[in-house]
Enzyme design. Structure first.
Site, mmCIF file in Angstrom:
data_model
loop_
_atom_site.group_PDB
_atom_site.id
_atom_site.type_symbol
_atom_site.label_atom_id
_atom_site.label_comp_id
_atom_site.label_asym_id
_atom_site.label_seq_id
_atom_site.Cartn_x
_atom_site.Cartn_y
_atom_site.Cartn_z
ATOM 1 C CD GLN A 166 -2.676 -1.217 2.590
ATOM 2 O OE1 GLN A 166 -2.866 -2.286 3.150
ATOM 3 N NE2 GLN A 166 -3.205 -0.096 3.057
ATOM 4 N NE ARG B 113 -13.372 -0.540 4.107
ATOM 5 C CZ ARG B 113 -13.976 -1.132 3.081
ATOM 6 N NH1 ARG B 113 -14.084 -2.425 3.011
ATOM 7 N NH2 ARG B 113 -14.476 -0.421 2.101
ATOM 8 C CB CYS B 114 -10.033 1.763 11.347
ATOM 9 S SG CYS B 114 -8.839 1.215 12.559
ATOM 10 C CD GLU C 240 -9.085 3.653 6.716
ATOM 11 O OE1 GLU C 240 -8.913 4.758 7.248
ATOM 12 O OE2 GLU C 240 -8.169 2.899 6.405
#
Ligand SMILES: Cc1cc2nc3c(=O)[nH]c(=O)nc-3n(C[C@H](O)[C@H](O)[C@H](O)COP(=O)(O)OP(=O)(O)OC[C@H]3O[C@@H](n4cnc5c(N)ncnc54)[C@H](O)[C@@H]3O)c2cc1C
Ligand code: FES
Ligand code: FES
Lengths: 290, 788, 156
Positions: free
Chosen positions: B222, B372-373, B742
Site C-alpha cells: 500500500q 480498514r481504519c 474507513e
C-alpha cells in the site's frame, strides 16, 4: 497449499474401480466429489498414494423410488438433491439437509456417498440418514452388502467400509403416509460445520400418536449420534409440547460433544436440546400433526 | 453538493463509472501472482510449530534432494549479509529469519527456493528443524509480572516485557472530575486480535538484475515509496542503493492496512534473488496470511466515564494494555505509538480527559496495523461509544438523548478536544437526528417495550462516531522520519489529454476514477481523458501511500493543488491568446473568458495546445505541475449509525434487522464510490462485532488461523445496509473533502454491540465483549433465566 | 509421479497439457494455460475466488484436480465477453459498482452467470444464497446483488 504427490486413476467401470482398490489396499482412497478429501490432502493433513476417481464410473448418480425404497446413488451430488422434484415434494428433510451443507459451489461437487463415507461427525447427512433409518450399500469384488446406517459409523473419521469397498447406494425406506421430517442446523455462517444440528423424522398413527420417530444428531460426539432413548420415549405418545420437550432433553443427554471454536460442551449440549425440539416440531407439522 | 461540471466532464459529485473496471471485469487485471517472468523460481516458507523455542538445528539435506529444489535459506544465510534482522516502523527490530529462537507460532524459520510451487512445497515439508521449547507468554497482563520470562533476550539489558508508555491529556483534572462527579461508570472492554484478510494474500516477485545492479520488486504494498526507502536503509550495506530499487505495486486485491508492513517474506525473496540472480516469486497462502501477517487491535481497555446527574459528561479516563506480540511492528506514525487513540473523547464535549497506553511483548505475531481504519481509531470509538451506553444505562436515560445532550455543538467548530486535537468541522446533532428519523427511532422504542412484555428480545443501538483521518501535518506526522505529505504530478498533453501520477496506491478504492474527477473539476478536462497512474516508484512522485483514509485528504488535495498550478499557467496563456490582462479573465470549468464579453473565450483544450505550439514569449513551453501537499490539519469525518437486532432466546443468535448509517465525509467526489466504500466498511465493521477473532491457547497455539474458523461474512450473514448522508465540508481541505473509506468500519461495531446489550439491558446487562457470538449471548440468557 | 496427457476446452478452445496427478485445476488454468482472471484466495475451499464453470456448473477450481477436467468444458471469466460485447453480468458489475479491488469479481461473476442460467429472475435472497460460496471483502455484497439483478433484467 499443495498436496503431496500421488497417482490418479480414473476407472470407467465399477469393476475397474474395485480392482484398483483391491490392488492398492490401504494406499488407495476413493475420490468422489473431492470436497473433503482434496482439502485434507492440500493441507497435508492426509496422504494417499493412489486416488481412485469414481467420477467416471457410470450408474452411481440417481435418485429414484424403487422396491419400497428411496435409492440414492453413491456419487449423487448434493445439488441433485436440491433440484430433484421427488426430494422437494416428498423428502423435505433431505432438502433441508442439502441446503445447509457447505455452500452452493461445494454442493455442485460434493456427493451424498462421500458425505457418509468420510465419517465426519460434523457432516450433515449422517444425522439425516440415521433419522430416516437408511441402509448403506457397499460393493466390493466379493459382491454387495447392506449396512444399516446405525452400524455404519464406527469412530471419528472411520466407517464400516473396508478399503476395497465402494459405497454405491443409500437406501431409505419410503416413509408411510403421515410422515414428516426436518433438519435444523445452527452454524456460525454459511459453509461452517454445525455447532449443533438435529434431524428428526416422524410418522404419525391414526390418532395422531407417534408411530415412529427417528432422531439424528450432528457434531455432538465422536460419531454421528442416533438419539435412541428420545426416539423410544416418543413412540406411542401424542407429540405435544410436553412430549417434545422431554424428547429433546433425552436427545441432549445422548450427546458427548467436545469444546472447540464453535462452543463449549454445555452450549453444544443445550443446542442439541433446543434444535431437537425445533426439528421435532417441524417434523410433526410436515407429518400433518398440529 | 450540486456538481459544477457537466456529466461529460465528470468532475466532483458525479457518479461516473469506474475507469479501472473495464480490465477487472474482463479478468485482465494484473495482480502480483498473475505476473510470470522468464527464469522465475518460487519460494515457500518453513514455519515454526512452536510459539517460543530455541532452534537447535535446521537440516536442509533432504529438502535439497527433492527434485526441483534449488536452495534453502536460513537465518544463518542471511546473517552472512547482516540481513537476519530488520527495523520495524516503530523503530523496534524484527527477525527476517531467526538464528537463535522463534517467538511465535508460524514464524518464518527457513525458505525453500524451487523451480515451481509444487517442488517448493515438497521442499518445505522435507526441511527438518529441531526445537527446544521455551516457556510461552500469551497473556499481556502476566507478561508484565516480575516473574514473567523476558522475551526479548536479543535486547541487551532488557529486563521486562514492557515496550512503551504513552499518555495524553490532563491527569489531575481528570482525577478531579471523576472525584467530583455525581456518577462514574467503569468498564473493562477488550478488542481482540483480528485480521484484515483481504481476499488476495500478500506476495511479491523480487527480480535482481545482476548486470544492471537493479532490483525490481513487484509486491502487494500500500506504500511503495516508503518500502523502497526502507529497503535502501535495510540493505544499503550490501550495495542496494535507492536509485537502483524499483517497487511496483500492481493491481492489489484489497489492503485495509494489512499490506502496509514489510513482511519477512518480501525481504527473504529479495535476498534470495540477489544471491541466486533469478526472479523469485513468493505468494503466501491464506493460513500464513492469517497466522503470521500483522494483526489489528488486541487492546485491553479500562474506561471510566464521569457525569453529572443530568447526564452532562465531565471526565473520561482510559487505561489500555496493548498486546503487540514479540515486536512493536505497528504501522503508526512515529510519534504515535498508540496511533490516534486519543480521539477517544469522540463526539462529546469533555472538559477533562486522560488516556494512557502501555505496549507489551508476548509470544504472538507482531502487528498493530489498522483493520480498514485509521490508526487505533476503532479501539477509541468502541470505548467511548460503549461507555456512553453504559452511562445511559446507569442514569436510566435514553441513549440518543444522552448523546444529543453531550455532542460538541455545530457552532463550536473548529473545536479543540481535551486530548489536543483540533476537529475541523462537524454537525453531530444533524447526523443523529437524520438517522433517528430515517429508522423511526421513537416507534422502535415503543415496539421494544411491547416486545419485552411478550418476552421477546429486541435491541436498538446507536453509535455517533468521530473519525480522524488524513495523516498528516508534517509537524507531527512522519513514518521513520519521512513526513506524511502526499503528492501528485500532472502532465497535460498537447491535444488536451492528461496523465497524472500519485504517491498513493489504490487497493480497490477507485483512485483511477476519483483522482481523475478531482482534476476534471479543477481543469474542466473530461475525467475520461485523464489517465491516473500509481504504484511504480520509478515514475510516480514520492508519497507515503494509501492507508488510514489518507488518500483523498492528502494526495487528492495534491491533485487539486497541482491542477490549480496548471490553471494559473493556463490563465497566463489565455490572457496572451485573448490579448487581455490576466485580471480581465474569468474561469468556469473548461474555459477562460473575458469578463463582460463571454463570447471571447478560450477552452482549456485550446490553451493547452497553445502551451506547446504558441506559448507566450518569455514563458517556458509545456504544461505540467507537481504538488507535494502537506496538510494543515487532519480531517474529521463523522456519522451516526443505528442498528436494530433481534435475539433468538433458544440459540443466542443475533439477527440484524435494520442498520441505518448516516455518514458525513464533507464534499463528495463520487457518490457511487462513497456509498460502496460505506457498504464495505459496514460489513467489515459487522465482522469483528459478530464473527471474527484470532486468539491463542496457553501454549501460544493460534486459534482461528484459517477460513475454517476465521469467519468472514458471506452475503447471507450481511444485512441490507441503509445509507444516507449529511455534508459538512472540511474548511481546510482544498475541495472540502474528508476521508471515508474507513468510517463505517469504525462506527459499526459499537452500534451492533450497543444494540445487543440494549436487548438485554432490562436484565441488567451492561457490556459484552466483541465478537458477540451466539454462545456469549446464550450464556447471559441462561444466567438471567430467560434462555428457552 | 504419474503424468497425464489431458485435453480441456476453455471458453470454446481446446487445449492440451501434460500434467502431474496432483496439479490443481486452478493452477492448470492460471499457471499453465495462463488464464489469470481466475484467482486464488484461500487453501480451505472457502473463498470462491477460483470459481470457474466445469461443464456449465460453477465449482471451486482449487478443489478439483486438473486431470479430473480431462475431456471437459471449462468456462472462465475470459469467456464472458463475446465478439467485443460485454456480457450483461459484466455490464451490471460495472454499472452498479459491484467491484472494488476486483479480486473476487471473476469468481463472483461466474457464479452469477450460472445462477442466471438456472433462474432468470432470482430474488435478492436467492442471489445472496447463490453467492454465499464467494467471499468479497470490499463491497459488502449490496452492489453485487444489484449488479446481478441488473443482468437478470437485461438478459433475454
Ligand atoms: C468449505 C466446505 C464446507 C463444508 N461444509 C459442510 C457442511 O456444512 N456439512 C457437511 O456435511 N459437509 C460439509 N463439507 C463437506 C462436503 O460436503 C464434502 O464434500 C463431503 O462431506 C464429502 O463428499 P465428497 O463427495 O466431496 O467426498 P470426497 O472428498 O471425495 O471423499 C471423502 C472421503 O470419503 C471417501 N469416499 C467418498 N466417496 C466414497 C464412496 N462412494 N465409497 C467409499 N468411500 C468414499 C473418500 O475416500 C474420502 O475418504 C464442506 C466442505 C467444504 C470444502
Ligand atoms: S481459492 Fe478459495 S475457494 Fe478456491
Ligand atoms: S471487490 Fe475486493 S474482494 Fe470483492
Amino acid at each position: 497449499m499443495i498436496p503431496a504427490a500421488f497417482d490418479y486413476h480414473a476407472p470407467n467401470t465399477l469393476a475397474e474401480a474395485m480392482a484398483l482398490l483391491a490392488r492398492y489396499g490401504e494406499a488407495a482412497k476413493v475420490l468422489s466429489g473431492g470436497q473433503s478429501l482434496l482439502p485434507l490432502l492440500k493441507l497435508r493433513l492426509g496422504y494417499a498414494d493412489h486416488l481412485v476417481d469414481i467420477g467416471r464410473v457410470p450408474g452411481l448418480e440417481y435418485i429414484k423410488e424403487e422396491d419400497g425404497y428411496l435409492k440414492i446413488g453413491g456419487a449423487t451430488r448434493e445439488v441433485a438433491l436440491e433440484r430433484s422434484d421427488l426430494i422437494r415434494s416428498k423428502y423435505p428433510i433431505l432438502l433441508d439437509t442439502a441446503l445447509v451443507i457447505a455452500d452452493p459451489l461445494v454442493r455442485n461437487r460434493a456427493t451424498v456417498g462421500g458425505n457418509l463415507a468420510h465419517g465426519d461427525p460434523g457432516n450433515d447427512h449422517p444425522a439425516t440418514m440415521l433419522a430416516l433409518g437408511a441402509e448403506v450399500v457397499a460393493t466390493s469384488p466379493k459382491g454387495e452388502r447392506t449396512i444399516p446406517i446405525e452400524k455404519f459409523f464406527t469412530g471419528l473419521f472411520t466407517t464400516a467400509l473396508k478399503p476395497d469397498e465402494i459405497l454405491t447406494a443409500i437406501k431409505v425406506p419410503i416413509p408411510a403416509s403421515r410422515s414428516g421430517g426436518a433438519y435444523v442446523k445452527l452454524e456460525r455462517k454459511v459453509g461452517d460445520l454445525a455447532t449443533a444440528a438435529t434431524a428428526a423424522q416422524v410418522t404419525l398413527g391414526k390418532n395422531g400418536e407417534v408411530e415412529r420417530a427417528g432422531i439424528g444428531l450432528t457434531n455432538a460426539g465422536p460419531t454421528p449420534i442416533k438419539a435412541t432413548q428420545a426416539e423410544n420415549y416418543l413412540q406411542g405418545k401424542k407429540p405435544d409440547d410436553t412430549a417434545i420437550t422431554e424428547a429433546a432433553r433425552l436427545a441432549a443427554q445422548a450427546t458427548a460433544p467436545t469444546v472447540d471454536r464453535r462452543g463449549s460442551v454445555e452450549y453444544k449440549r443445550e443446542m442439541a436440546r433446543v434444535l431437537t425440539a425445533r426439528a421435532l416440531t417441524q417434523a410433526v407439522q410436515w407429518a400433518g400433526g398440529h | 453538493m450540486v456538481p459544477q461540471t457537466i456529466a461529460e466532464v465528470g468532475g466532483m459529485g458525479h457518479s461516473i463509472k469506474r475507469k479501472e473496471d473495464p480490465r477487472l471485469i474482463r479478468g485482465k487485471g494484473t495482480y502480483v501472482d498473475d505476473i510470470q517472468l522468464p527464469g522465475m523460481v518460487y519460494m515457500d516458507i518453513v514455519r515454526s510449530p512452536f510459539a517460543h523455542a530455541k532452534i537447535k538445528s535446521i537440516n536442509s539435506e533432504n529438502a535439497l534432494k527433492v527434485p526441483g529444489v534449488l536452495a534453502v535459506i536460513t537465518g544463518e544465510t542471511l546473517a552472512q549479509y547482516n540481513l537476519h534482522w530488520m527495523p520495524t516502523l516503530m523503530s523496534d527490530t524484527q527477525m527476517v529469519l531467526p538464528t537463535e529462537k522463534v517467538m511465535y507460532q508460524a514464524q518464518e524459520v527457513a525458505a525453500v527456493i524451487a523451480s515451481d510451487r509444487y517442488a517448493a512445497a515438497d521442499g518445505v515439508e522435507a526441511v527438518e528443524v529441531e526445537y527446544d521449547p521455551l516457556p510461552v507468554v500469551v497473556d499481556p497482563f502476566k507478561a508484565l509480572q516480575p516473574d514473567a520470562p523476558v522475551l526479548r533476550t536479543d535486547k541487551e539489558g532488557k529486563k521486562d516485557n514492557h515496550i512503551f508508555h504513552w499518555e495524553a491529556g490532563d491527569n489531575e483534572g481528570t482525577n478531579r472530575a471523576i472525584d467530583e462527579a455525581d456518577v462514574v461508570v467503569k468498564q473493562d472492554i477488550y478488542l481482540p486480535r483480528i485480521h484484515v484478510a483481504s481476499i488476495e494474500t500478500c506476495g511479491c516477485i523480487a527480480d535482481f538484475d545482476r548486470v544492471m545492479g537493479k532490483l525490481t520488486v513487484y509486491m502487494t504494498t500500500q506504500a511503495p515509496h516508503a518500502v523502497r526507502t526502507v529497503f535502501a536503509l535495510v540493505a544499503g550495506h550490501v550495495g542496494l542503493s535507492e536509485e537502483k530499487i524499483r517497487i511496483i505495486s500492481p493491481d492489489i486485491g484489497g489492503g485495509f492496512g494489512g499490506k502496509v508492513p514489510v513482511y519477512p517474506g518480501y525481504v527473504i525473496a529479495v535476498a534470495a534473488s540477489v544471491v541466486l540472480g533469478k526472479p523469485i516469486k513468493w505468494i503466501e497462502d491464506r493460513i500464513e496470511n492469517l497466522q503470521a501477517d500483522s494483526f489489528a487491535r488486541d487492546y485491553h481497555i479500562t474506561a471510566e466515564l464521569a457525569a453529572k446527574k443530568d447526564g452532562t459528561m465531565t471526565g473520561l479516563r482510559i487505561k489500555t494494555l496493548a498486546d503487540h506480540g514479540y515486536t512493536d511492528a505497528a504501522a503508526n506514525p512515529s510519534k504515535f505509538p498508540a496511533g490516534m487513540f486519543s480521539i477517544c473523547t469522540g463526539s462529546y464535549d469533555f472538559k477533562h480527559a486522560f488516556a494512557e497506553v502501555d505496549g507489551v511483548y508476548t509470544n504472538k505475531p507482531p502487528g498493530g496495523i489498522a483493520y480498514r481504519c485509521s490508526f487505533r481509531v476503532t479501539e477509541a470509538v468502541h470505548a467511548i461509544e460503549r461507555m456512553t451506553d453504559v452511562l445511559a444505562h446507569e442514569l436510566k436515560m435514553d441513549a440518543a438523548d444522552l448523546r444529543l445532550k453531550n455532542f460538541i455543538p455545530a457552532d463550536k467548530f473548529p473545536y479543540k478536544s481535551a486530548l489536543g486535537w483540533e476537529y475541523d468541522s462537524g454537525n453531530y446533532h444533524g447526523a443523529l437526528e437524520k438517522a433517528m428519523q430515517k429508522i423511526g427511532y421513537a416507534g422502535l422504542r415503543k415496539e421494544q417495550a411491547e416486545k419485552r412484555k411478550a418476552g421477546e428480545l429486541m435491541g436498538i443501538g446507536i453509535s455517533s462516531f468521530t473519525e480522524i483521518v488524513g495523516a498528516g501535518p508534517s509537524k507531527h506526522f512522519d513514518i521513520l522520519g519521512l513526513k506524511m505529505f502526499d503528492s501528485c504530478e500532472i502532465r497535460i498533453h498537447p491535444t488536451g489529454k492528461a496523465i497524472a501520477r500519485f504517491g498513493t496506491k489504490s487497493q480497490g478504492q477507485g483512485h483511477e476514477t476519483t483522482y481523475a474527477q478531482i482534476i476534471a473539476e479543477e481543469l474542466g478536462i473530461p475525467a475520461a481523458h485523464i489517465e491516473i497512474e500509481e504504484g511504480d516508484t520509478d515514475t510516480a512522485p514520492y508519497g507515503l501511500g494509501t492507508y488510514a483514509s489518507r488518500s483523498t485528504p492528502t494526495a487528492g488535495a495534491a491533485g487539486a493543488m497541482a491542477a490549480r498550478k496548471i490553471r494559473e499557467k493556463a490563465k497566463k496563456i489565455a490572457a496572451h491568446l485573448l490579448e487581455v490582462a490576466e485580471g480581465d479573465l474569468e474561469w468556469e470549468p473548461g474555459k477562460f473568458s473575458v469578463k463582460g464579453a463571454p463570447q471571447k473565450a478560450k477552452t482549456i483544450q485550446e490553451i493547452v495546445f497553445a502551451a506547446y505550439t504558441n506559448h507566450p514569449p518569455g514563458m517556458e513551453p509545456g504544461l505540467e505541475a507537481v504538488s507535494y501537499y502537506d496538510p494543515p490539519n487532519l480531517t474529521f469525518p463523522f456519522g451516526s449509525y443505528i442498528c436494530v437486532v433481534d435475539l433468538d432466546r433458544g440459540t443466542g443468535e443475533v439477527k440484524i434487522r435494520r442498520f441505518v448509517a448516516v455518514d458525513d465525509c464533507g464534499n463528495i467526489i463520487n457518490p457511487m464510490i462513497v456509498d460502496g466504500q460505506i457498504h464495505g466498511g459496514l460489513t467489515m465493521g459487522m465482522a469483528p462485532a459478530l464473527l471474527e477473532e484470532i486468539s491463542y491457547d496457553e501454549n501460544g497455539n493460534v486459534q482461528g488461523g484459517s477460513f475454517m474458523d476465521y469467519l468472514l461474512p458471506t452475503a447471507v450473514e450481511t444485512p441490507q445496509w441503509e445509507t444516507d448522508k449529511t455534508v459538512t465540508p472540511s474548511p481546510h481541505h482544498p475541495f472540502g473533502a474528508k476521508g471515508v473509506g474507513e468510517s463505517a468500519t469504525v462506527g459499526a461495531p459499537p452500534a451492533i454491540a450497543n444494540a445487543i446489550v440494549d436487548a438485554l439491558a432490562h436484565l441488567e446487562v451492561r457490556h459484552i465483549d466483541i465478537p458477540i457470538t451466539p454462545e456469549k449471548v446464550w450464556k447471559i440468557l441462561k444466567e438471567k433465566g430467560v434462555a428457552l | 509421479m504419474a503424468e497425464h496427457k489431458i485435453r480441456v476446452t476453455v471458453n470454446g478452445t481446446a487445449h492440451e497439457a501434460e500434467v502431474e496427478s496432483r496439479l490443481l485445476l486452478v493452477h492448470l488454468i492460471r499457471d499453465v494455460l495462463r488464464f489469470t482472471g481466475t484467482h486464488i484466495g484461500c487453501d480451505t475451499t472457502h473463498c470462491g475466488a477460483c470459481t470457474v464453470l466445469l461443464d456449465g456448473e460453477p465449482i471451486k477450481s482449487c478443489t478439483v484436480l486438473a486431470v479430473q477436467a480431462d475431456g471437459r468444458q471449462l468456462m472462465t471469466v475470459e469467456g464472458l465477453e463475446k465478439d467485443g460485447q460485454l456480457h450483461p453480468i459484466q455490464e451490471g458489475f460495472w454499472e452498479k459498482h459491484g467491484l472494488q479491488c476486483g479480486y473476487c469479481t471473476p469468481g463472483m461473476m461466474m457464479t452469477a452467470y450460472a445462477l442466471l442460467q438456472q433462474n432468470g429472475n432470482p430474488s435478492e435472497d436467492e442471489i445472496r444464497q447463490a453467492i454465499s460460496g464467494n467471499l468479497c471483502r470490499c463491497t459488502g455484497y449490496m452492489n453485487i446483488v444489484k449488479s446481478i439483478r441488473y443482468a437478470a433484467e437485461k438478459l433475454p
